[in-house]
Design an enzyme around this catalytic site. Structure first.
Site, PDB file in Angstrom:
ATOM      1  N   ASP A  43      -0.655 -29.110   2.316  1.00 20.02           N
ATOM      2  CA  ASP A  43      -1.855 -29.280   1.482  1.00 20.02           C
ATOM      3  C   ASP A  43      -1.879 -28.260   0.350  1.00 20.02           C
ATOM      4  O   ASP A  43      -2.290 -28.567  -0.769  1.00 20.02           O
ATOM      5  CB  ASP A  43      -3.129 -29.113   2.321  1.00 20.02           C
ATOM      6  CG  ASP A  43      -3.425 -30.357   3.148  1.00 20.02           C
ATOM      7  OD1 ASP A  43      -2.796 -31.394   2.898  1.00 20.02           O
ATOM      8  OD2 ASP A  43      -4.281 -30.264   4.055  1.00 20.02           O
ATOM      9  N   SER A  88      -4.654 -43.131   1.228  1.00 18.94           N
ATOM     10  CA  SER A  88      -4.963 -41.848   1.827  1.00 18.94           C
ATOM     11  C   SER A  88      -6.400 -41.470   1.450  1.00 18.94           C
ATOM     12  O   SER A  88      -7.112 -42.274   0.844  1.00 18.94           O
ATOM     13  CB  SER A  88      -3.972 -40.838   1.272  1.00 18.94           C
ATOM     14  OG  SER A  88      -4.215 -39.594   1.840  1.00 18.94           O
ATOM     15  N   LEU A  89      -6.799 -40.279   1.806  1.00 22.95           N
ATOM     16  CA  LEU A  89      -8.140 -39.810   1.423  1.00 22.95           C
ATOM     17  C   LEU A  89      -8.002 -38.522   0.626  1.00 22.95           C
ATOM     18  O   LEU A  89      -7.078 -37.741   0.854  1.00 22.95           O
ATOM     19  CB  LEU A  89      -8.962 -39.510   2.672  1.00 22.95           C
ATOM     20  CG  LEU A  89      -9.362 -40.687   3.555  1.00 22.95           C
ATOM     21  CD1 LEU A  89     -10.022 -40.182   4.831  1.00 22.95           C
ATOM     22  CD2 LEU A  89     -10.298 -41.615   2.806  1.00 22.95           C
ATOM     23  N   GLU A 119     -17.471 -39.648  10.423  1.00 17.65           N
ATOM     24  CA  GLU A 119     -16.570 -39.857  11.567  1.00 17.65           C
ATOM     25  C   GLU A 119     -15.729 -38.608  11.784  1.00 17.65           C
ATOM     26  O   GLU A 119     -15.636 -37.758  10.916  1.00 17.65           O
ATOM     27  CB  GLU A 119     -15.637 -41.048  11.275  1.00 17.65           C
ATOM     28  CG  GLU A 119     -16.404 -42.336  11.026  1.00 17.65           C
ATOM     29  CD  GLU A 119     -15.525 -43.476  10.530  1.00 17.65           C
ATOM     30  OE1 GLU A 119     -14.291 -43.320  10.505  1.00 17.65           O
ATOM     31  OE2 GLU A 119     -16.097 -44.514  10.168  1.00 17.65           O
ATOM     32  N   LYS A 121     -12.111 -36.856  12.009  1.00 14.57           N
ATOM     33  CA  LYS A 121     -10.782 -37.128  11.450  1.00 14.57           C
ATOM     34  C   LYS A 121      -9.774 -36.858  12.566  1.00 14.57           C
ATOM     35  O   LYS A 121      -9.467 -35.711  12.873  1.00 14.57           O
ATOM     36  CB  LYS A 121     -10.530 -36.258  10.221  1.00 14.57           C
ATOM     37  CG  LYS A 121      -9.239 -36.610   9.515  1.00 14.57           C
ATOM     38  CD  LYS A 121      -9.208 -35.966   8.142  1.00 14.57           C
ATOM     39  CE  LYS A 121      -7.924 -36.124   7.385  1.00 14.57           C
ATOM     40  NZ  LYS A 121      -6.741 -36.570   8.050  1.00 14.57           N
ATOM     41  N   ARG A 142       1.593 -46.544   8.608  1.00  9.19           N
ATOM     42  CA  ARG A 142       1.154 -46.538   7.214  1.00  9.19           C
ATOM     43  C   ARG A 142       2.342 -46.529   6.248  1.00  9.19           C
ATOM     44  O   ARG A 142       2.297 -47.143   5.198  1.00  9.19           O
ATOM     45  CB  ARG A 142       0.284 -45.302   6.956  1.00  9.19           C
ATOM     46  CG  ARG A 142      -0.298 -45.322   5.570  1.00  9.19           C
ATOM     47  CD  ARG A 142      -1.271 -44.199   5.362  1.00  9.19           C
ATOM     48  NE  ARG A 142      -0.613 -42.902   5.317  1.00  9.19           N
ATOM     49  CZ  ARG A 142      -1.220 -41.764   5.071  1.00  9.19           C
ATOM     50  NH1 ARG A 142      -2.526 -41.765   4.867  1.00  9.19           N
ATOM     51  NH2 ARG A 142      -0.573 -40.635   5.030  1.00  9.19           N
ATOM     52  N   GLU A 182      -6.432 -44.816  14.353  1.00  5.35           N
ATOM     53  CA  GLU A 182      -5.506 -43.716  14.579  1.00  5.35           C
ATOM     54  C   GLU A 182      -4.970 -43.762  16.002  1.00  5.35           C
ATOM     55  O   GLU A 182      -5.738 -43.817  16.961  1.00  5.35           O
ATOM     56  CB  GLU A 182      -6.286 -42.397  14.362  1.00  5.35           C
ATOM     57  CG  GLU A 182      -5.444 -41.224  14.004  1.00  5.35           C
ATOM     58  CD  GLU A 182      -5.117 -41.152  12.499  1.00  5.35           C
ATOM     59  OE1 GLU A 182      -5.435 -42.101  11.740  1.00  5.35           O
ATOM     60  OE2 GLU A 182      -4.531 -40.121  12.108  1.00  5.35           O
ATOM     61  N   LYS A 299     -17.822 -41.493   4.800  1.00  5.45           N
ATOM     62  CA  LYS A 299     -17.648 -42.760   4.081  1.00  5.45           C
ATOM     63  C   LYS A 299     -19.003 -43.278   3.615  1.00  5.45           C
ATOM     64  O   LYS A 299     -19.986 -43.201   4.369  1.00  5.45           O
ATOM     65  CB  LYS A 299     -17.021 -43.801   5.010  1.00  5.45           C
ATOM     66  CG  LYS A 299     -15.662 -43.391   5.562  1.00  5.45           C
ATOM     67  CD  LYS A 299     -15.179 -44.342   6.652  1.00  5.45           C
ATOM     68  CE  LYS A 299     -13.808 -43.887   7.138  1.00  5.45           C
ATOM     69  NZ  LYS A 299     -13.327 -44.677   8.284  1.00  5.45           N
TER      70      LYS A 299
HETATM   71  S1  IVH Z   1     -10.306 -43.825   6.880  1.00  4.92           S
HETATM   72  C1  IVH Z   1      -9.468 -45.699   2.932  1.00  4.92           C
HETATM   73  N1  IVH Z   1     -11.177 -42.612   9.026  1.00  4.92           N
HETATM   74  O1  IVH Z   1      -6.712 -39.521   7.824  1.00  4.92           O
HETATM   75  C2  IVH Z   1      -9.807 -44.964   4.164  1.00  4.92           C
HETATM   76  N2  IVH Z   1      -8.984 -42.082   8.257  1.00  4.92           N
HETATM   77  O2  IVH Z   1      -6.140 -38.408   5.120  1.00  4.92           O
HETATM   78  C3  IVH Z   1      -8.654 -44.819   5.038  1.00  4.92           C
HETATM   79  N3  IVH Z   1      -7.799 -40.473   9.683  1.00  4.92           N
HETATM   80  O3  IVH Z   1      -4.539 -42.003   6.660  1.00  4.92           O
HETATM   81  C4  IVH Z   1      -8.760 -43.865   6.130  1.00  4.92           C
HETATM   82  N4  IVH Z   1      -9.379 -40.226  11.175  1.00  4.92           N
HETATM   83  O4  IVH Z   1      -4.506 -41.393   9.181  1.00  4.92           O
HETATM   84  C5  IVH Z   1     -10.155 -42.751   8.159  1.00  4.92           C
HETATM   85  N5  IVH Z   1     -12.072 -41.670  10.948  1.00  4.92           N
HETATM   86  C6  IVH Z   1     -11.054 -41.796  10.093  1.00  4.92           C
HETATM   87  C7  IVH Z   1      -9.843 -41.089  10.250  1.00  4.92           C
HETATM   88  C8  IVH Z   1      -8.833 -41.260   9.301  1.00  4.92           C
HETATM   89  C9  IVH Z   1      -8.159 -39.877  10.824  1.00  4.92           C
HETATM   90  C10 IVH Z   1      -6.506 -40.245   9.002  1.00  4.92           C
HETATM   91  C11 IVH Z   1      -5.783 -41.504   8.624  1.00  4.92           C
HETATM   92  C12 IVH Z   1      -5.705 -41.457   7.130  1.00  4.92           C
HETATM   93  C13 IVH Z   1      -5.802 -39.977   6.866  1.00  4.92           C
HETATM   94  C14 IVH Z   1      -6.306 -39.717   5.467  1.00  4.92           C
END
Ligand code: IVH
Length: 690
Positions: A43, A88-89, A119, A121, A142, A182, A299
């Site tokens: 990062d 990704s985020l 949520e 992560k 992915r 996940e 979100k």
């Molecule tokens: S949403 C467009 N929700 O974090 C939104 N991702 O850095 C797509 N991840 O690739 C992801 N927990 O592998 C989402 N509650 C969660 C998550 C989550 C873990 C991971 C996932 C994603 C990465 C993004």
């Protein structure tokens, strides 16, 4: 003076370097499942690259890794094209960045009211599960976000993932449904696998995420099946047919109704301030869970607003990942050294290039014993992964083998003590520890004095490791040492201390007073301070209560000692053996000569009404400081941890309590007590009747 107008050439060179570095690390992480650096270090590189690209838009290129998600696709598994890309985020590394995201978002929504779904992560691997006519037909990683890998056979071994979907309770099953979530390895499974690996002398798994990744990449799905993986669903991909949704929380309810695991900690919140509190709460409580999380995901709930906000080139504007401070970093192992404890036990430890991890800077870390070093095969010069999780002591997890310098050799345990006597070290048959058996070892002697003066023992303020080392090296005019046994400290004068570097009259007087003051410590502390093998604070308490005076313990028969509450044959034998040694008797007599109190049994001990109970205190309770409230609990045999869990007996809620503790207590239905309730609890160990 440097009069270059701007630093562009340097920046450009760094940009090129960063892109190459990041591409390399993407490849190691995504394709080889063998990262060389921790996520946190990755990062840091990525942020630097983005920062430079923002500073110099003219240097941006479409193939920059800053624009890409993840890595490539391997040849082992068939490629799968994601019809809806798996983006990704963006990350927020602290509260300030979260607020900034909130402000950008509200501007983007031009004043419309909005709300959020928060949520956890999950620290695992993103997966897309494709169902056609209610049947699981494909599971894909992915990959680079556009093309992933087909891991269907392996995914089908995960018990919580449905293979077919049933239309229940009026829910229609869409023709095509892609469920994203996940895959992760629960900590219990991870720990069990590592315990088995340790037993078998096999290589240890680095962390649950890597273990999950490795498990999914198995060509033989029977191996995956043994790894106890699990899954949380959190997002939809392609959907054809089925119900119309207007909000994210509806999609999660829908997934739950179809039998998908949806994390129970998901919350709907309406302000960024509440979101920040959610994130801060989980940052504190991340270790209460049976799986690793590395942040929270926030979100926008309303799907129409999501449309309106759209995506940047790499991530949605409607979501953000709030990342916790890293608990794993990579750093250089400068050296492996050994230290000698007060009992002669020799412990290897890692000398690290200091690294900020898990909330503090780590420069040293124990490697426990010879077998652990061999098992981890860490060598000076290695780049190693360092982990510090929560309150747990920092740990060297293992080496990054791909970065090992050429010609490196396994580390060899020294054969002699590092003290000036250089006596031989021995490892008795069947024991894990290597020991220095030299009775006169000066390093052991120093450690005994440090232990004697330490917090849990005689608690002498100002007599720490540094001062003890100075004292043990200093001599009087006649050539004798200032201290050779812990008892000698009681004969130190201000003049003695003044010859040590860093001492002036005031500090010397203060230390002498602290040493003299410790003579009145209660008997259990004195007993602990003697450093008798197996005799810890609670056995020392029991002995003090039963015998009242040090002399009575010293003269007691082994059988009588063994009858004491909280003691057994092993401790009793160890005590008798210790007092039978002439040097130890001489040490005791010197303590007596110094005027140390041999019979201060604290009679005002509280009844142990809270034994085995955990009581959490939050906010300020009238009449107590935080420490006093916790001490009152501990005095009665209870524990007072910093967080609420299923095991908490009660939560004492004072003025201005922590919201996360109260929320958690409410969720888990843990009784909450006010000041009066607390007083009742301290008196009786019971909850007040309502
Ligand atoms: S949403 C467009 N929700 O974090 C939104 N991702 O850095 C797509 N991840 O690739 C992801 N927990 O592998 C989402 N509650 C969660 C998550 C989550 C873990 C991971 C996932 C994603 C990465 C993004």
């Amino acid at each position: 003076m440097d009069d270059t107008p701007d630093a562009l050439p340097d920046d450009e060179a760094r940009l090129v370097e960063l892109r190459a570095l990041i591409a390399h690390h993407n490849h190691r992480y995504n394709d080889l499942d063998d990262p060389e650096i921790s996520d946190a270090d990755y990062d840091i590189l990525m942020r630097e690259l983005r920062g430079l690209e923002e500073l110099h838009p003219e240097l941006q290129t479409p193939d920059s890794p800053a624009e890409k998600v993840g890595g490539g696709v391997s040849a082992t598994f068939a490629p799968v094209i994601h019809r809806v890309p798996m983006t990704s985020l963006d990350n927020a590394m602290d509260g300030g960045e979260l607020d900034a995201w909130g402000e950008r978002l509200l501007r983007g929504l031009a004043g419309q009211p909005t709300s959020f779904v928060c949520e956890l992560k999950i620290d695992g691997l993103a997966m897309s599960l494709r169902y056609e006519h209610g049947v699981l037909v494909q599971a894909a990683t992915r990959g680079d976000g556009r093309v992933g890998e087909d891991v269907t056979a392996n995914i089908k071994t995960i018990g919580v993932i449905p293979h077919t979907l049933q239309a229940v309770g009026g829910v229609t099953v869409p023709e095509v449904l892609e469920v994203r979530g996940e895959v992760y390895m629960p900590l219990a499974s991870f720990n069990a696998l590592n315990a088995a690996a340790m037993e078998a002398g096999e290589k240890l798994l680095v962390n649950p995420r890597n273990a999950a990744a490795g498990s999914l990449r198995q060509k033989d799905s029977r191996i995956t099946a043994k790894r106890s993986l699990s899954f949380w669903s959190y997002q939809l991909g392609e959907v054809v047919g089925g119900p119309e949704f207007t909000s994210h929380h509806e999609t999660l309810e829908f997934l739950r109704a179809l039998g998908f695991p949806v994390n129970p900690e998901v919350r709907q919140l309406s302000t960024v301030a509440e979101v920040a509190e959610f994130c801060a709460g989980w940052q504190e409580h991340r270790h209460d869970l049976d799986y690793d999380i590395d942040g929270c995901v926030v979100k926008v709930d309303d799907l129409a607003q999501r449309e309106q906000l759209g995506f940047t080139s790499r991530a949605p504007r409607w979501a953000i990942a709030f990342k916790f401070p890293p608990e794993e970093r990579t750093t250089l192992l400068r050296d492996i050294m050994i230290s000698v404890g007060r009992t002669g036990r020799v412990t290897p430890f890692a000398v690290l290039e200091p690294v900020f991890v898990g909330g503090s800077t780590v420069g040293m870390s124990t490697l426990h014993n010879q077998d652990q070093v061999a098992l981890k095969d860490v060598r000076p010069g290695d780049t190693v992964i360092v982990r510090k999780a929560g309150d747990v002591i920092p740990e060297v997890v293992g080496p990054v083998l791909s970065l090992r310098p050429e010609g490196s050799e396994p580390w060899v345990f020294p054969t002699t003590c590092p003290c000036p006597l250089q006596s031989e070290l021995v490892r008795p048959e069947g024991e894990a520890n290597i020991t220095c058996i030299e009775v006169g070892c000066p390093f052991q002697r120093d450690q005994r004095i440090i232990y004697f003066a330490s917090r849990g023992a005689m608690d002498i303020e100002g007599l720490g490791e540094r001062t003890v080392m100075q004292l043990s090296q200093a001599t009087r005019a006649d050539g004798t040492s200032l201290v050779t046994t812990p008892a000698d400290i009681y004969f130190l004068t201000v003049e003695d201390l003044l010859q040590l570097e860093g001492f002036a009259t005031v500090s010397a007087e203060r230390l002498v007073a602290a040493i003299q003051g410790s003579k009145a410590r209660p008997l259990p502390r004195l007993l602990t301070a003697l450093g008798i093998k197996h005799l810890g604070p609670s056995a020392a308490e029991g002995l003090s209560r039963a015998f009242g005076k040090l002399d009575a313990i010293m003269d007691a028969k082994e059988a009588d000692l063994a009858m004491t509450e909280g003691l057994g044959g092993i401790i009793a034998a160890s005590i008798t053996r210790w007092f039978a040694v002439a040097d130890n008797r001489a040490f005791i007599e010197r303590l007596r000569e110094a005027g140390v109190d041999f019979g201060n049994v604290v009679i005002s001990r509280q009844p142990q009404v809270l034994a085995g109970k955990a009581v959490v205190v939050t906010g300020s309770v009238e009449g107590y400081t935080r420490e006093e409230a916790e001490a009152a609990i501990k005095d009665r045999g209870g524990k007072s941890p910093g967080s609420v869990s299923k095991k908490t007996f009660a939560v004492v809620v004072g003025a201005e309590p922590g919201a996360s503790k109260v929320t958690k207590a409410t969720e888990l239905a843990i009784p909450m007590l006010d000041e009066a309730g607390f007083a009742h609890l301290l008196d009786t160990g019971e909850l007040p009747s309502t």
